[in-house]
Design a protein around this motif. Sequence first.
Motif, PDB file in Angstrom:
ATOM      1  N   LEU A   1       0.796  -1.221   0.000  1.00  0.00           N
ATOM      2  CA  LEU A   1       0.000   0.000   0.000  1.00  0.00           C
ATOM      3  C   LEU A   1       0.830   1.273   0.000  1.00  0.00           C
ATOM      4  O   LEU A   1       0.311   2.335  -0.305  1.00  0.00           O
ATOM      5  N   GLY A   2       2.079   1.174   0.338  1.00  0.00           N
ATOM      6  CA  GLY A   2       2.882   2.376   0.507  1.00  0.00           C
ATOM      7  C   GLY A   2       2.653   2.926   1.902  1.00  0.00           C
ATOM      8  O   GLY A   2       1.706   2.565   2.589  1.00  0.00           O
ATOM      9  N   SER A   3       3.495   3.787   2.301  1.00  0.00           N
ATOM     10  CA  SER A   3       3.351   4.308   3.657  1.00  0.00           C
ATOM     11  C   SER A   3       2.259   5.369   3.696  1.00  0.00           C
ATOM     12  O   SER A   3       1.867   5.935   2.682  1.00  0.00           O
ATOM     13  N   ARG A   4       1.788   5.668   4.880  1.00  0.00           N
ATOM     14  CA  ARG A   4       0.733   6.663   5.044  1.00  0.00           C
ATOM     15  C   ARG A   4       1.249   8.040   4.650  1.00  0.00           C
ATOM     16  O   ARG A   4       0.507   8.870   4.144  1.00  0.00           O
ATOM     17  N   ASP A   5       2.515   8.280   4.876  1.00  0.00           N
ATOM     18  CA  ASP A   5       3.091   9.572   4.497  1.00  0.00           C
ATOM     19  C   ASP A   5       3.060   9.751   2.986  1.00  0.00           C
ATOM     20  O   ASP A   5       2.793  10.848   2.493  1.00  0.00           O
ATOM     21  N   ASP A   6       3.340   8.665   2.244  1.00  0.00           N
ATOM     22  CA  ASP A   6       3.288   8.744   0.783  1.00  0.00           C
ATOM     23  C   ASP A   6       1.885   9.102   0.303  1.00  0.00           C
ATOM     24  O   ASP A   6       1.713   9.928  -0.595  1.00  0.00           O
ATOM     25  N   VAL A   7       0.885   8.478   0.901  1.00  0.00           N
ATOM     26  CA  VAL A   7      -0.500   8.745   0.517  1.00  0.00           C
ATOM     27  C   VAL A   7      -0.854  10.195   0.826  1.00  0.00           C
ATOM     28  O   VAL A   7      -1.489  10.881   0.024  1.00  0.00           O
ATOM     29  N   LYS A   8      -0.430  10.683   1.985  1.00  0.00           N
ATOM     30  CA  LYS A   8      -0.714  12.065   2.358  1.00  0.00           C
ATOM     31  C   LYS A   8      -0.043  13.031   1.392  1.00  0.00           C
ATOM     32  O   LYS A   8      -0.651  14.022   0.968  1.00  0.00           O
ATOM     33  N   VAL A   9       1.197  12.746   1.006  1.00  0.00           N
ATOM     34  CA  VAL A   9       1.914  13.610   0.065  1.00  0.00           C
ATOM     35  C   VAL A   9       1.195  13.620  -1.281  1.00  0.00           C
ATOM     36  O   VAL A   9       1.016  14.679  -1.899  1.00  0.00           O
ATOM     37  N   GLN A  10       0.749  12.450  -1.748  1.00  0.00           N
ATOM     38  CA  GLN A  10       0.031  12.374  -3.014  1.00  0.00           C
ATOM     39  C   GLN A  10      -1.276  13.171  -2.959  1.00  0.00           C
ATOM     40  O   GLN A  10      -1.616  13.886  -3.903  1.00  0.00           O
TER      41      GLN A  10
END
Length: 121
Positions: free
Chosen positions: A63-72
Amino acid sequence: MASQTPGIQQLLVAEKKASEKVGEARKAKAKRLKAAKEEAKVEIDTYRNQIEQGYKDRESNILGSRDDVKVQMDQHREMVIQQLGEQAAINKQKVIDRILDLVFDVKPELHVNYSLPQSTS
């Protein structure tokens, strides 16, 4: 009967020693049980931590990290805001011109429901 036979005395001493040994054995057993429980708890905690770490690793890989999702999400939001700003800047003058045309281009005419008064001649 004041002086008991040496055989009975020996039996009483042997019984006392036996009960002491049984008590010591029970204490040793309880101590071993407690140590075994603590050892098992440590093993369980270690295993649980390994499983949780493996799960977190797989989750981050998939899923990728939560930080990556937030950045996206932040990048997408900024892009949409920028596009809306550009569209507003492009269409701003057109909207102003259209409003001015509607306000200043007045064509007086009678309403369709208005009827002229009939003359009585």
